[in-house]
Design an enzyme around this catalytic site. Structure first.
Site, PDB file in Angstrom:
ATOM      1  N   THR A  96      57.199  56.210  38.127  1.00 32.46           N
ATOM      2  CA  THR A  96      56.667  57.156  37.017  1.00 32.46           C
ATOM      3  C   THR A  96      57.249  58.692  36.929  1.00 32.46           C
ATOM      4  OG1 THR A  96      55.051  58.005  38.363  1.00 32.46           O
ATOM      5  CG2 THR A  96      54.383  56.228  36.956  1.00 32.46           C
ATOM      6  N   HIS A 127      61.672  59.348  45.694  1.00 32.31           N
ATOM      7  CA  HIS A 127      60.461  59.503  46.501  1.00 32.31           C
ATOM      8  C   HIS A 127      60.000  58.327  47.378  1.00 32.31           C
ATOM      9  CE1 HIS A 127      58.710  58.453  42.874  1.00 32.31           C
ATOM     10  NE2 HIS A 127      57.687  58.140  43.270  1.00 32.31           N
TER      11      HIS A 127
HETATM   12  P1  AMP Z   1      55.634  56.677  41.302  1.00 32.01           P
HETATM   13  O1  AMP Z   1      54.858  55.932  40.461  1.00 32.01           O
HETATM   14  O2  AMP Z   1      56.396  55.875  42.511  1.00 32.01           O
HETATM   15  O3  AMP Z   1      56.639  57.367  40.532  1.00 32.01           O
HETATM   16  O4  AMP Z   1      54.998  57.711  42.017  1.00 32.01           O
HETATM   17  C1  AMP Z   1      54.951  58.928  41.796  1.00 32.01           C
HETATM   18  C2  AMP Z   1      53.673  59.823  42.423  1.00 32.01           C
HETATM   19  O5  AMP Z   1      53.876  61.233  41.927  1.00 32.01           O
HETATM   20  C3  AMP Z   1      52.340  59.289  41.911  1.00 32.01           C
HETATM   21  O6  AMP Z   1      51.637  58.700  43.198  1.00 32.01           O
HETATM   22  C4  AMP Z   1      51.574  60.472  41.469  1.00 32.01           C
HETATM   23  O7  AMP Z   1      50.332  60.596  41.738  1.00 32.01           O
HETATM   24  C5  AMP Z   1      52.622  61.521  42.227  1.00 32.01           C
HETATM   25  N1  AMP Z   1      52.592  63.007  41.573  1.00 32.01           N
HETATM   26  C6  AMP Z   1      52.640  63.274  40.266  1.00 32.01           C
HETATM   27  N2  AMP Z   1      52.695  64.630  40.108  1.00 32.01           N
HETATM   28  C7  AMP Z   1      52.575  65.213  41.237  1.00 32.01           C
HETATM   29  C8  AMP Z   1      52.212  66.457  41.671  1.00 32.01           C
HETATM   30  N3  AMP Z   1      52.210  67.496  40.778  1.00 32.01           N
HETATM   31  N4  AMP Z   1      51.851  66.567  43.148  1.00 32.01           N
HETATM   32  C9  AMP Z   1      51.763  65.622  43.794  1.00 32.01           C
HETATM   33  N5  AMP Z   1      52.126  64.217  43.495  1.00 32.01           N
HETATM   34  C10 AMP Z   1      52.350  64.050  42.162  1.00 32.01           C
END
Ligand code: AMP
Ligand code: ZN
Length: 112
Positions: A93, A98
């Site tokens: 997402t 990361h």
């Molecule tokens: P992915 O689905 O692998 O791209 O993971 C993105 C992650 O970023 C998800 O687990 C979200 O909960 C996390 N995330 C999105 N925005 C933030 C934020 N502002 N601070 C901390 N985590 C976030």
């Protein structure tokens, strides 16, 4: 660039930091999927695993060298799972490389 993790790395959006140095930031996920859920990012923008190459792979090496210390710093004592979602099918997402460190409980679902 309109990238939320670049903004977090630049301090423009607050985060609950676990570890930071000149190249890496680790912070708690806003929507934790385990008792401990930390994200580790390079401060430079790399979109995903697919974009890693010989020019930028030093940061990946550095992240992997720091992950044990970050997990310990986050309070993980009994093992953890490391995940990096890449692309649509993996449901990535946030398009900034990361690594999810998940720990603090016995993992229930076997994804692998
Ligand atoms: P992915 O689905 O692998 O791209 O993971 C993105 C992650 O970023 C998800 O687990 C979200 O909960 C996390 N995330 C999105 N925005 C933030 C934020 N502002 N601070 C901390 N985590 C976030
Ligand atoms: Zn970014």
């Amino acid at each position: 660039m309109d990238c939320i993790f670049c903004m977090i790395a630049e301090g423009k959006i607050p985060s609950k930091k676990v570890y930071e140095d000149s190249d890496i930031l680790a912070f708690h996920d806003i929507n934790p999927q385990a008792p401990v859920h930390v994200l580790v990012i390079p401060k430079t923008h790399i979109c995903c695993l697919d974009a890693i190459n010989s020019e930028n792979s030093d940061i990946v090496k550095k992240i992997f060298e720091k992950i044990p210390e970050i997990a310990k710093q986050a309070g993980i004592t009994n093992g953890y799972r490391l995940i990096s979602n890449c692309g649509e099918d993996a449901c990535q997402t946030v398009k900034h490389l990361h690594f999810h460190i998940l720990g603090g409980c016995k993992m229930q679902e076997r994804m692998i």
